[in-house]
Design a protein around this motif. Structure first.
Motif, mmCIF file in Angstrom:
data_model
loop_
_atom_site.group_PDB
_atom_site.id
_atom_site.type_symbol
_atom_site.label_atom_id
_atom_site.label_comp_id
_atom_site.label_asym_id
_atom_site.label_seq_id
_atom_site.Cartn_x
_atom_site.Cartn_y
_atom_site.Cartn_z
ATOM 1 N N CYS A 410 0.836 -1.196 0.000
ATOM 2 C CA CYS A 410 0.000 0.000 0.000
ATOM 3 C C CYS A 410 0.876 1.254 0.000
ATOM 4 O O CYS A 410 1.485 1.604 1.028
ATOM 5 N N LEU A 415 -1.819 3.023 -5.122
ATOM 6 C CA LEU A 415 -3.236 3.362 -4.995
ATOM 7 C C LEU A 415 -3.706 4.133 -6.221
ATOM 8 O O LEU A 415 -4.800 3.864 -6.754
ATOM 9 N N THR A 416 -2.909 5.063 -6.685
ATOM 10 C CA THR A 416 -3.271 5.830 -7.884
ATOM 11 C C THR A 416 -3.447 4.914 -9.091
ATOM 12 O O THR A 416 -4.410 5.042 -9.862
ATOM 13 N N ARG A 419 -6.622 2.877 -8.689
ATOM 14 C CA ARG A 419 -7.810 3.709 -8.894
ATOM 15 C C ARG A 419 -8.069 3.917 -10.385
ATOM 16 O O ARG A 419 -9.213 3.868 -10.845
ATOM 17 N N PHE A 435 -8.523 -2.405 -5.190
ATOM 18 C CA PHE A 435 -8.666 -0.979 -4.921
ATOM 19 C C PHE A 435 -9.307 -0.654 -3.565
ATOM 20 O O PHE A 435 -8.777 0.180 -2.808
ATOM 21 N N GLU A 439 -7.508 1.714 -0.690
ATOM 22 C CA GLU A 439 -8.068 3.005 -0.289
ATOM 23 C C GLU A 439 -8.286 3.047 1.222
ATOM 24 O O GLU A 439 -8.015 4.062 1.874
ATOM 25 N N GLN A 440 -8.732 1.914 1.806
ATOM 26 C CA GLN A 440 -8.927 1.844 3.258
ATOM 27 C C GLN A 440 -7.599 1.930 4.008
ATOM 28 O O GLN A 440 -7.558 2.389 5.159
ATOM 29 N N SER A 449 -2.397 -4.791 0.593
ATOM 30 C CA SER A 449 -3.802 -4.839 0.201
ATOM 31 C C SER A 449 -4.399 -6.190 0.542
ATOM 32 O O SER A 449 -3.691 -7.119 0.963
#
Length: 675
Positions: A410, A415-416, A419, A435, A439-440, A449
């Motif tokens: 993470c 993340l980008t 997304r 995803f 995000e969390q 993740s």
């Protein structure tokens, strides 16, 4: 042919032989004072080969600005994408990010006039990437190194003989004159260093996740190196000390040559499912293709040629080979052992563009091999398409296959990327499952993740079992990446015993992406003006472990990286294995197969106009059959070995048949067929 000098051979002086000891065959490492050297011919085994000295003269064109770009991009990959950074930093006590920062600081103080020689720059960059001992995470050298190999025209392998580890010449390239350096001679020294020490030195230089993997690459790199991943050898020639067939100690001076490699069979930089699903030790892939160029030119010509091979449609006779449409991927034959006649199927690589075609060719080959048992040999396989590896498991087991799940680390950049590709079916890359958890992680602080498989579960179970005899998997320390994943799946799904010639597989548990793929993903569906990825100069490139793999079954959740797959049974390669077609290894595998139960489940189906399905079934080693049509149970009958006819009424328009065979209440065979 490239000739450096004529071939000169002079006999070394001999001591008086005794009944048991060949001349100079003892453990004394000192050499006779008047030992003379034979000079290798330098004959090229590959067309357009050039001496190492001439090739090196063409290198060294990176500017200072280009070096700075390379270092900055390496920092992006290791800091923001590399999934194993916490593990490797702790396990190997290294800090590659800090080393890159220090290198960047040195470059900032240099000018074009004062910058270090280019070789020093490449050495530092390679050393930083090698320090994490991850064969997925590489600095790939620019032109003129890209696509080239450095080689000596013979191969050395390690074996056990008389209880000792020995190194012998196992192959010599066709058309090469090497005097008394013939297949089978024992090598004792390398450039004046005892061979064990030389291998250990090489092992420390070339990345490997565990000791077995490092030693395997230490041997391999003695005579063959991919210049895409490693700088050319420091020496222009090597001096090999060996005992010839008469026990006379000799030396051969052989020059390094450089040539272009055979083309790769998959494009890892394109935005495709294949590129995003890659699990490949690039060095093993490069070396495998190079070895084929040197020692199996016919396979290379068949693989890349336009002519279609003549294929057999009848079962292989004892000792015969079965021609493959993919000769650099498969080698299939029937072998005779003391325990019986079995199939022996080598899988050299999983690096293919089309996993379905790969599985179809495997099924075609395996159905022409003996039913009594299969020796599935993946030694030296550096991996490739993860789908191909995991799709193959279903053909060997009646159980439903659970592909291995994978995790991102993470970071804001990962993340980008997730997304942007949470749903991207047009490019066949969907990162949606990962995803939400990433995000969390902004709030939870999770390092990784959630874990989901790369391989679609439907594809991993679409074909079903196609081989019903017992199977033994043969592995070594050069098995890596997708082959690690395949070996772990083979063991986790209890398909059969794993017979290892080393203590472990290569332990490469990751999905690998190239810098080019990462950069391309930031341009889809529209370009990101804030992308941290910049073009790399002069064909330089980098690869990084982007997602780590976890095992399933009894070892669910265990990482594959650095642990690998230990064998159930260990076999030390012998001299007969190295020189005579793996005779002792095949005997060991045959003995394992002989002790395993043999099954058979052949089905022919006929559909009547009224929707009644008639099944002609031949069984062996099965006591009960359960019939499913389009996923619904339709019949269950007790059977004995032999033929049985089943009638299943009321299934008009059915499209899929599955028959499961049980013995003592355990699922032991299954066949899935379209209707």
């Amino acid at each position: 042919m490239t000739t450096l000098s004529s071939h000169v051979e002079v006999l070394a002086p001999r001591r008086a032989p005794d009944d048991d000891q060949p001349a100079y065959a003892g453990t004394d490492d000192s050499l006779p004072a008047d030992l003379t050297v034979q000079v290798g011919s330098g004959d090229a085994a590959v067309e357009k080969s050039v001496p190492l000295r001439d090739f090196v003269a063409t290198a060294g064109t990176l500017t200072l600005a280009e070096r700075r770009v390379i270092v900055e991009q390496a920092l992006v990959l290791l800091e923001a994408n590399y999934v194993h950074l916490p593990l490797k930093s702790a396990m190997h006590a290294v800090n590659p990010v800090q080393r890159l920062r220090l290198l960047r600081a040195r470059l900032e103080r240099q000018t074009d006039a004062t910058m270090d020689p280019e070789r020093a720059f490449h050495t530092e960059m390679s050393g930083i990437f090698h320090s994490v001992r991850d064969l997925h995470t590489n600095y790939l050298l620019p032109a003129p190194f890209a696509g080239m190999i450095a080689y000596l025209p013979f191969q050395i392998e390690r074996c056990t003989e008389d209880g000792e580890t020995r190194y012998i010449v196992s192959r010599i390239a066709a058309g090469i004159a090497a005097g008394t350096l013939t297949v089978g001679v024992r090598v004792t020294h390398w450039n004046g260093i005892p061979i064990d020490t030389a291998v250990a030195v090489n092992a420390d230089r070339f990345a490997g996740s565990n000791r077995s993997a490092r030693l395997a690459r230490g041997v391999e790199s003695l005579t063959l190196r991919s210049l895409r991943l490693h700088l050319p050898p420091d020496e222009e020639w090597v001096t090999v000390t060996y005992l010839d067939s008469a026990g006379v100690r000799r030396e051969l001076r052989e020059p390094w040559l450089v040539a272009g490699n055979a083309p790769a069979m998959a494009d890892a930089g394109a935005v495709t499912t294949a590129a995003a699903s890659m699990g490949l030790d690039l060095e093993a892939d490069e070396v495998g293709r190079a070895r084929a160029l040197l020692f199996a030119r016919r396979a290379v010509e068949q693989q890349y040629g336009a002519s279609e091979p003549e294929l057999s449609t009848t079962p292989a006779e004892a000792g015969a080979e079965v021609t493959s449409t993919m000769p650099m991927v498969f080698r299939a034959r029937s072998v005779v052992t003391g325990a019986g006649t079995f199939g022996h199927l080598r899988i050299f690589t999983f690096s293919v563009e089309d996993p379905a075609a790969f599985v179809a060719e495997f099924v075609r080959l395996v159905e022409l091999l003996p039913r009594e048992g299969l020796i599935l040999d993946v030694r030296g396989n550096g991996g490739g398409h993860i789908h191909a590896a995991e799709f193959l498991l279903q053909t060997l087991t009646p159980r439903m296959v659970s592909p291995e799940p994978v995790q991102f680390i993470c970071t804001p950049l990962n993340l980008t990327i997730c997304r942007r590709h949470a749903a991207n079916p047009t490019q066949q890359i969907d990162l949606g499952p990962w995803f939400p958890s990433m995000e969390q992680a902004v709030e939870t602080g999770s390092i990784f993740s959630s874990a989901f498989p790369i391989t679609p579960v439907e594809g991993a179970n679409a074909v079903g079992q196609r081989y019903f005899g017992p199977v033994v998997l043969v592995t070594d320390a050069r098995c890596y990446s997708a082959t690690d994943i395949f070996s772990a799946g083979f063991q986790d799904h209890r398909i059969g015993p794993v017979l290892g010639v080393d203590d472990n597989t290569g332990a490469g548990g990751a999905n690998v992406w190239t810098h080019g793929l990462l950069s391309a993903l930031m341009q889809i569906p529209q370009p990101d003006p804030e992308t941290p990825y910049a073009p790399l100069p002069k064909q330089a490139d980098m690869r990084v472990s982007i997602r780590r793999t976890l095992r399933v079954g009894a070892l669910a959740g265990t990482p594959v990286e650095d642990l690998g797959v230990p064998p159930d049974v260990r076999h030390e390669l012998t001299r007969r294995d190295v020189l005579d077609g793996n005779l002792d290894l095949l005997e060991a595998a045959g003995a394992l197969l002989a002790g395993l139960p043999r099954r058979r489940l052949d089905v022919q189906s006929t559909a009547a106009a009224d929707g009644t399905l008639t099944l002609q079934v031949t069984t062996a080693g099965v006591g009960r059959l359960d019939v499913y049509v389009d996923g619904r149970p339709k019949a269950s009958v007790d059977v004995a070995d032999g033929d049985v006819t089943l009638s299943v009424p009321g299934v008009p328009g059915a499209t899929r048949l599955r028959i499961e065979g049980y013995a003592d209440g355990e699922l032991v065979a299954a066949r899935t067929e379209p209707l």
